[in-house]
Every structure is written in structure tokens, then in C-alpha cells.
Design a protein around this motif. Structure first.
Motif, PDB file in Angstrom:
ATOM      1  N   ASN A 270       0.833  -1.201   0.000  1.00  0.00           N
ATOM      2  CA  ASN A 270       0.000   0.000   0.000  1.00  0.00           C
ATOM      3  C   ASN A 270       0.868   1.250   0.000  1.00  0.00           C
ATOM      4  O   ASN A 270       2.081   1.178   0.115  1.00  0.00           O
ATOM      5  N   GLN A 271       0.207   2.397  -0.083  1.00  0.00           N
ATOM      6  CA  GLN A 271       0.900   3.687  -0.036  1.00  0.00           C
ATOM      7  C   GLN A 271       1.706   3.779   1.261  1.00  0.00           C
ATOM      8  O   GLN A 271       1.274   3.327   2.315  1.00  0.00           O
ATOM      9  N   SER A 272       2.889   4.379   1.168  1.00  0.00           N
ATOM     10  CA  SER A 272       3.762   4.509   2.330  1.00  0.00           C
ATOM     11  C   SER A 272       3.543   5.835   3.047  1.00  0.00           C
ATOM     12  O   SER A 272       3.427   6.883   2.415  1.00  0.00           O
ATOM     13  N   ALA A 273       3.514   5.763   4.371  1.00  0.00           N
ATOM     14  CA  ALA A 273       3.417   6.975   5.184  1.00  0.00           C
ATOM     15  C   ALA A 273       4.713   7.771   5.066  1.00  0.00           C
ATOM     16  O   ALA A 273       5.783   7.218   4.822  1.00  0.00           O
ATOM     17  N   ASP A 274       4.622   9.063   5.278  1.00  0.00           N
ATOM     18  CA  ASP A 274       5.805   9.933   5.313  1.00  0.00           C
ATOM     19  C   ASP A 274       6.551   9.634   6.607  1.00  0.00           C
ATOM     20  O   ASP A 274       6.117  10.012   7.690  1.00  0.00           O
ATOM     21  N   VAL A 275       7.679   8.948   6.505  1.00  0.00           N
ATOM     22  CA  VAL A 275       8.432   8.509   7.671  1.00  0.00           C
ATOM     23  C   VAL A 275       8.973   9.685   8.477  1.00  0.00           C
ATOM     24  O   VAL A 275       9.203   9.561   9.682  1.00  0.00           O
ATOM     25  N   ASN A 276       9.138  10.842   7.850  1.00  0.00           N
ATOM     26  CA  ASN A 276       9.688  12.006   8.543  1.00  0.00           C
ATOM     27  C   ASN A 276       8.654  13.095   8.841  1.00  0.00           C
ATOM     28  O   ASN A 276       9.025  14.228   9.156  1.00  0.00           O
ATOM     29  N   ALA A 277       7.375  12.744   8.766  1.00  0.00           N
ATOM     30  CA  ALA A 277       6.330  13.720   9.088  1.00  0.00           C
ATOM     31  C   ALA A 277       6.491  14.175  10.530  1.00  0.00           C
ATOM     32  O   ALA A 277       6.856  13.392  11.409  1.00  0.00           O
ATOM     33  N   GLN A 278       6.229  15.464  10.755  1.00  0.00           N
ATOM     34  CA  GLN A 278       6.341  16.026  12.098  1.00  0.00           C
ATOM     35  C   GLN A 278       4.991  16.537  12.563  1.00  0.00           C
ATOM     36  O   GLN A 278       4.258  17.159  11.794  1.00  0.00           O
ATOM     37  N   ARG A 279       4.680  16.276  13.819  1.00  0.00           N
ATOM     38  CA  ARG A 279       3.451  16.827  14.381  1.00  0.00           C
ATOM     39  C   ARG A 279       3.734  18.236  14.876  1.00  0.00           C
ATOM     40  O   ARG A 279       4.847  18.745  14.722  1.00  0.00           O
TER      41      ARG A 279
END
Length: 155
Positions: free
Chosen positions: A62-71
Motif C-alpha cells: 500500500n501507499q507509504s506513510a511519510d516517515v519524517n512527518a512532524q506533528r
């Protein structure tokens, strides 16, 4: 909730049905928290959570999450894994190109792990953080070498 509970099967189903792998909380103290961050923060060496993390990172096709996303507060899944002493999650995230130089509350994942190691309550917990710190030192060195080889400045 699927990520928090470590349900890779439910995550896979939701993604196949069109769920946004990078959707995040819109408000509150956890504004910007993604499913990947939830799975990482709750994992604590749990095999189901590691499977959920891998699912969110596209290991099941499936589509990959952004591993470096910041909250909102700057935390990434990688920072949370290091802070919680979760070596398996750190390894999976590194395999998916997590950036060890991103800071959360002004500290890198390595600095967070070192701080947690000093505050560890048991010898076993201290040992876990010692192993983690060694992995993070190596990851930081590898990251800097990659940036130099690509011709960009390593921070």
C-alpha cells in the motif's frame, strides 16, 4: 485506533479502502499526529505494533506513510521510538529512511534516548537505552556520510 492497537490487518484494510496513510489529528495537544506516530509511540517492542508500522510504511504494497512527518511539537515517529526505547521500531524506521537529525523539543532522537537512559529506573531499561544509543550514533554517522556523498551539507 488501528495503529494504536497495532492491528496491521485493519490498517491494511483501511488503506486498501482509500484511507489517507498520512492523515493526522487536526487539533488538541497531539495536533499533527499520524497513524505511524501512534503505532510507534504505543509499540514498546510489541510484534503486532511492528507489523502495523511496517504496514503503514508500505511493506504490504500500500501507499507509504511519510516517515519524517512532524506533528505540531516537532515529534516524528523516529523521535517517539527513540524516546520510548523501542529498538525494533527504530530499526524499521531507519530501514525506511527516517532522518535521525530531526529535532523534537530541541533534541534529536539520540539526545532523547540519552536523556531517557539517564532517567531509566532499572538496569534492564538502562541496557536497552545503551544499545539504542549505540544504534542511533551509528545511524547519525551513516546519515551524515550519505549527505556528504550527495553533495549536501549535513547538519
Amino acid at each position: 485506533w488501528a495503529a494504536r492497537k497495532g492491528s496491521a490487518q485493519l490498517i491494511q484494510f483501511l488503506l486498501e479502502e482509500g484511507a489517507d496513510v498520512n492523515a493526522s489529528c487536526a487539533r488538541g495537544g497531539n495536533r499533527g499526529t499520524t497513524a505511524l506516530m501512534e503505532a510507534t509511540a504505543w509499540a514498546k517492542d510489541s510484534h503486532p505494533h511492528i507489523a502495523a508500522i511496517k504496514s503503514l510504511l508500505g511493506d504490504d504494497g500500500n501507499q507509504s506513510a511519510d516517515v519524517n512527518a512532524q506533528r505540531g511539537d516537532g515529534a516524528t515517529a523516529f523521535c517517539l521510538a527513540a524516546w520510548h526505547g523501542n529498538i525494533p521500531a527504530v530499526e524499521v524506521l531507519l530501514d525506511h529512511r527516517a532522518d535521525p537529525t530531526i529535532k523534537f523539543r530541541g533534541k534529536t532522537a539520540l539526545q532523547l534516548a540519552r536523556k531517557a537512559m539517564r532517567a531509566a529506573a532499572t538496569r534492564e531499561e538502562t541496557r536497552t537505552y545503551e544499545v539504542l544509543v549505540a544504534k542511533l550514533v551509528e545511524a547519525g554517522q551513516d546519515w551524515r556520510i550519505q549527505k556528504v556523498l550527495r553533495g549536501t551539507r549535513a547538519d
